[in-house]
Design a protein around this motif. Structure first.
Motif, PDB file in Angstrom:
ATOM      1  N   ASN A 111      -6.186   7.292   8.522  1.00 23.24           N
ATOM      2  CA  ASN A 111      -7.641   7.028   8.263  1.00 23.24           C
ATOM      3  C   ASN A 111      -7.760   5.654   7.151  1.00 23.24           C
ATOM      4  N   ARG A 112      -6.456   5.557   6.505  1.00 19.25           N
ATOM      5  CA  ARG A 112      -6.334   4.362   5.497  1.00 19.25           C
ATOM      6  C   ARG A 112      -7.612   4.138   4.677  1.00 19.25           C
ATOM      7  N   ILE A 137      -3.577   5.329  -0.488  1.00 18.77           N
ATOM      8  CA  ILE A 137      -4.229   5.868   0.484  1.00 18.77           C
ATOM      9  C   ILE A 137      -4.622   7.253   0.008  1.00 18.77           C
ATOM     10  N   VAL A 138      -5.893   7.372   0.011  1.00 18.13           N
ATOM     11  CA  VAL A 138      -6.428   8.852  -0.708  1.00 18.13           C
ATOM     12  C   VAL A 138      -7.353   9.374   0.533  1.00 18.13           C
ATOM     13  N   THR A 163       0.799  -1.125   0.063  1.00 13.90           N
ATOM     14  CA  THR A 163       0.019   0.036   0.157  1.00 13.90           C
ATOM     15  C   THR A 163       0.857   1.003  -0.114  1.00 13.90           C
ATOM     16  N   VAL A 164       0.371   2.204  -0.599  1.00 12.91           N
ATOM     17  CA  VAL A 164       1.256   3.543  -0.937  1.00 12.91           C
ATOM     18  C   VAL A 164       0.671   4.665  -0.018  1.00 12.91           C
ATOM     19  N   CYS A 218      -1.031  13.439   7.923  1.00  9.53           N
ATOM     20  CA  CYS A 218      -0.945  12.367   8.661  1.00  9.53           C
ATOM     21  C   CYS A 218      -2.139  11.935   9.101  1.00  9.53           C
ATOM     22  N   GLN A 219      -3.114  12.460   9.240  1.00  5.76           N
ATOM     23  CA  GLN A 219      -4.431  12.054   9.711  1.00  5.76           C
ATOM     24  C   GLN A 219      -5.054  11.025   8.399  1.00  5.76           C
ATOM     25  N   THR A 220      -4.966  11.604   7.362  1.00  7.88           N
ATOM     26  CA  THR A 220      -5.420  10.683   6.016  1.00  7.88           C
ATOM     27  C   THR A 220      -4.548   9.608   5.868  1.00  7.88           C
TER      28      THR A 220
END
Length: 253
Positions: free
Chosen positions: A114-115, A246-247, A83-84, A109-111
């Protein structure tokens, strides 16, 4: 779930020292700490990532700008079940963060925490991975899906797109990175005269899964994902491999 953070070499500038300390403290508070690798002239990105995956990293995070992320994805695509993530630092060369719904700076960092994960298409050009767009200017012959063939004469702007947006001749295009297709956009711009605006003579948009792009005349270098060049002729295709990215919730695709 091991994290590996790839720091771009421009982050070695003293101007980023305080921000990096805050970043690492927040990652620790969120239980996202992991190994750090720093790009330099002496350290290959492939060696850094290969070593991280071998040591158990399953989430690779690009810390830097658009080029950092693209270079990481190009290598990460060779590994399965990776995963990137992306933490965009600095203000230059930052177009991907908005499209991915990721805030600039340490708010990213919060994004990451949240994954929210989306699977994104990848492309290949002459056996090398790419994921955004390929650009060239010149005259070309294109064979699409091994069936139809078109010839572009005159000074053509050609873009083969998978992800991102493009403003061309006052038109905006948003490439869909989840449709398992590439879009070929070609436009011919007439010579600009001092007494009038340049006029667009043609604009073509064609979908394709694979194509062969041959330059007519001298070999033409194609710009790939804005950070590397590839010579023509080029075999370009949607790759069977995908990347898990991760978006943020406000992603634009």
């Amino acid at each position: 779930m091991g994290y590996f953070y790839l720091y771009d070499n421009f982050l070695q500038d003293r101007a980023y020292a305080t921000q990096l300390i805050r970043l690492e403290n927040i990652l620790t508070d969120l239980s996202l700490q992991g190994r750090v690798g720093r790009l330099s002239l002496l350290k290959s990105i492939r060696d850094l990532i290969s070593g991280a995956v071998r040591d158990g990293a399953s989430t690779l995070v690009a810390v830097g700008n658009d080029d950092t992320l693209s270079r990481l994805i190009e290598v990460a695509a060779d590994f399965k079940k990776i995963t990137v993530g992306f933490i965009p630092l600095g203000t230059k060369n930052q177009t991907l963060a908005k499209l991915l719904g990721i805030p600039l700076g340490i708010l990213a960092c919060q994004t990451l925490s949240n994954r929210l994960i989306q699977t994104i298409d990848l492309g290949k050009i002459n056996g090398q991975f790419w994921w955004q767009k390929i650009e060239g200017v010149g005259e070309f012959k294109i064979t699409i899906d091994q069936k139809s063939q078109i010839t572009l004469t005159g000074k053509q702007n050609i873009v083969i797109g998978n992800f991102g947006d493009l403003i061309l001749n006052d038109n905006n295009f948003l490439f869909n990175p989840q449709d398992n297709l590439l879009e070929i956009i070609a436009s011919y711009q007439s010579t600009k005269k001092w007494w009038k605006k340049s006029a667009t003579n043609s604009l073509s948009i064609l979908p394709a899964k694979n194509l062969k792009l041959t330059a007519l005349g001298d070999n033409i270098l194609l710009k790939v994902d804005s950070f590397k060049t590839v010579k023509t002729p080029a075999i370009i295709a949607i790759a069977p491999e995908k990347i898990r990215l991760i978006v943020g919730k406000k992603r634009i695709f």
